[in-house]
Motif scaffolding. Structure first.
Motif, short mmCIF file in Angstrom:
data_model
loop_
_atom_site.label_atom_id
_atom_site.label_comp_id
_atom_site.label_asym_id
_atom_site.label_seq_id
_atom_site.Cartn_x
_atom_site.Cartn_y
_atom_site.Cartn_z
N GLY A 40 0.37 -1.65 0.09
CA GLY A 40 0.03 0.03 -0.33
C GLY A 40 1.01 1.62 -0.06
O GLY A 40 0.34 2.26 -0.73
N ASP A 41 2.12 1.25 0.13
CA ASP A 41 3.15 2.39 0.11
C ASP A 41 3.61 2.87 -1.17
O ASP A 41 3.57 1.87 -2.18
CB ASP A 41 4.44 2.14 0.63
CG ASP A 41 4.10 1.57 2.54
OD1 ASP A 41 2.82 2.34 3.53
OD2 ASP A 41 5.36 1.50 3.46
N VAL A 42 3.58 3.86 -1.62
CA VAL A 42 4.17 4.50 -2.82
C VAL A 42 5.41 4.14 -3.03
O VAL A 42 6.14 4.52 -1.84
CB VAL A 42 3.71 5.84 -2.90
CG1 VAL A 42 4.36 6.20 -4.54
CG2 VAL A 42 2.38 6.27 -3.43
N TRP A 43 5.50 3.22 -4.33
CA TRP A 43 6.74 3.49 -4.25
C TRP A 43 7.09 4.78 -4.77
O TRP A 43 7.38 5.15 -5.85
CB TRP A 43 7.27 2.21 -5.40
CG TRP A 43 7.17 1.16 -4.84
CD1 TRP A 43 6.21 0.88 -3.91
CD2 TRP A 43 7.76 -0.22 -5.41
NE1 TRP A 43 6.31 -0.52 -3.67
CE2 TRP A 43 7.14 -1.02 -5.16
CE3 TRP A 43 8.59 -0.16 -6.35
CZ2 TRP A 43 7.62 -2.83 -5.28
CZ3 TRP A 43 9.28 -1.73 -6.76
CH2 TRP A 43 8.48 -2.58 -6.09
N PRO A 44 8.64 5.67 -3.88
CA PRO A 44 9.20 6.82 -4.43
C PRO A 44 9.64 6.56 -5.81
O PRO A 44 10.89 5.43 -5.83
CB PRO A 44 10.03 7.02 -3.33
CG PRO A 44 9.54 6.38 -2.31
CD PRO A 44 8.76 5.03 -2.47
N LEU A 45 9.43 7.69 -6.84
CA LEU A 45 11.03 7.17 -8.12
C LEU A 45 11.99 7.44 -7.67
O LEU A 45 12.84 7.16 -8.01
CB LEU A 45 9.97 9.41 -8.57
CG LEU A 45 11.34 8.53 -10.46
CD1 LEU A 45 10.79 7.84 -10.76
CD2 LEU A 45 11.07 9.95 -11.28
N VAL A 70 -0.29 -5.51 -2.64
CA VAL A 70 -1.27 -4.95 -3.18
C VAL A 70 -1.61 -5.40 -1.23
O VAL A 70 -1.92 -6.49 -0.84
CB VAL A 70 -2.44 -6.04 -4.10
CG1 VAL A 70 -3.58 -5.34 -3.92
CG2 VAL A 70 -1.88 -5.67 -5.56
N ASN A 71 -2.12 -4.13 -1.02
CA ASN A 71 -2.67 -4.02 0.12
C ASN A 71 -4.13 -4.59 0.23
O ASN A 71 -5.49 -4.65 -0.51
CB ASN A 71 -3.32 -2.47 0.42
CG ASN A 71 -3.28 -2.14 2.52
OD1 ASN A 71 -4.72 -2.50 2.37
ND2 ASN A 71 -2.47 -2.01 2.82
N ASP A 72 -4.08 -5.28 1.51
CA ASP A 72 -5.01 -6.25 1.91
C ASP A 72 -6.36 -5.78 2.11
O ASP A 72 -7.78 -6.09 1.56
CB ASP A 72 -5.57 -6.25 3.24
CG ASP A 72 -3.68 -8.13 3.49
OD1 ASP A 72 -3.71 -8.78 4.39
OD2 ASP A 72 -3.83 -8.22 2.02
N ILE A 85 -5.47 1.88 -3.69
CA ILE A 85 -5.53 1.70 -5.08
C ILE A 85 -5.01 3.07 -5.68
O ILE A 85 -3.69 2.83 -6.99
CB ILE A 85 -7.17 1.60 -5.90
CG1 ILE A 85 -7.62 0.17 -5.84
CG2 ILE A 85 -7.41 2.09 -7.97
CD1 ILE A 85 -9.31 0.54 -6.05
N GLU A 86 -5.27 4.23 -5.53
CA GLU A 86 -3.93 5.40 -5.38
C GLU A 86 -3.12 5.10 -6.00
O GLU A 86 -1.83 5.52 -6.86
CB GLU A 86 -4.87 6.97 -5.71
CG GLU A 86 -5.99 6.61 -6.32
CD GLU A 86 -5.89 6.82 -7.76
OE1 GLU A 86 -5.33 8.24 -7.66
OE2 GLU A 86 -7.54 6.57 -7.96
N ASN A 87 -2.30 5.08 -4.44
CA ASN A 87 -1.21 4.33 -3.88
C ASN A 87 -0.44 3.69 -5.13
O ASN A 87 0.53 4.31 -6.03
CB ASN A 87 -0.70 4.06 -3.03
CG ASN A 87 -0.78 5.40 -1.70
OD1 ASN A 87 -1.80 6.56 -2.17
ND2 ASN A 87 -1.15 4.95 -0.46
N TYR A 88 -1.34 2.77 -5.66
CA TYR A 88 -0.89 1.33 -6.44
C TYR A 88 -0.34 2.14 -7.53
O TYR A 88 0.66 1.85 -8.75
CB TYR A 88 -1.87 0.46 -6.63
CG TYR A 88 -1.20 -0.62 -7.23
CD1 TYR A 88 -0.57 -1.82 -6.33
CD2 TYR A 88 -1.11 -1.15 -8.80
CE1 TYR A 88 0.11 -3.16 -7.10
CE2 TYR A 88 -0.89 -2.51 -9.24
CZ TYR A 88 -0.58 -3.57 -8.05
OH TYR A 88 0.49 -4.92 -8.40
N ILE A 89 -1.87 2.69 -8.23
CA ILE A 89 -1.53 3.67 -10.02
C ILE A 89 -0.16 4.89 -9.72
O ILE A 89 0.80 4.43 -10.54
CB ILE A 89 -2.66 4.08 -10.23
CG1 ILE A 89 -3.92 3.23 -10.32
CG2 ILE A 89 -2.18 4.95 -10.92
CD1 ILE A 89 -4.94 4.05 -9.96
#
Length: 151
Positions: A40-45, A70-72, A85-89
């Motif tokens: 669920g964490d954003v992967w920083p560029l 993928v976050n539960d 979902i926004e974090n994943y995108i």
């Protein structure tokens, strides 16, 4: 037709196997890796680019990620799913900006993956990961978010 390339899974700086050791494996030209972040964490560029730089510095390509967990809450359809979902995108967009072309993913419930033995001896003297269903009862139930279902 595209050329088939040999890749090797590397668990970044947490791995007991170094990139230098992997470089001794003939034909391996790509490293499959991931950032060690919570689901669920954003992967920083910047973090993705740093991982890529480490991999490239040893002569490997970094084009494949396994996996952006993928976050539960998404899997369970909880109200907080939209944020995740926004974090994943955002993570997928950042991976694309860093040149990653393939993202392996799974939507398995409860666990991203599970093995009961990470170093099971094989008949030829090598080791592999192993799963024994009978061992699953030894996992404390308080660590399960959704629960274990016996399919």
């Amino acid at each position: 037709m595209s050329e088939i390339k040999m890749g090797f899974r590397w668990f970044n700086s947490d791995d007991n196997i170094s990139l230098q050791q992997i470089s001794q494996i003939p034909q391996v030209s790509q490293i499959v890796s991931a950032l060690n972040l919570s689901a669920g964490d954003v992967w920083p560029l910047d973090a993705i680019k740093q991982l890529k730089k480490s991999i490239n510095s040893q002569g490997f390509e970094f084009k494949v990620v396994e996996s952006v967990n993928v976050n539960d809450d998404i899997k369970a359809g909880l109200p907080t799913r939209d944020e995740y979902i926004e974090n994943y995108i955002t993570s997928l967009k950042n991976l694309s900006l860093a040149g990653v072309e393939v993202v392996c993913y799974n939507f398995m419930p409860v666990f991203d993956w599970i093995r009961t033995n990470l170093r099971a001896p094989s008949n030829d003297g090598s080791f592999s990961m192993q799963f024994k269903k009978s061992s699953i009862t030894s996992i404390p139930t308080k660590t399960l978010r959704v629960g274990y279902r016996n399919y």
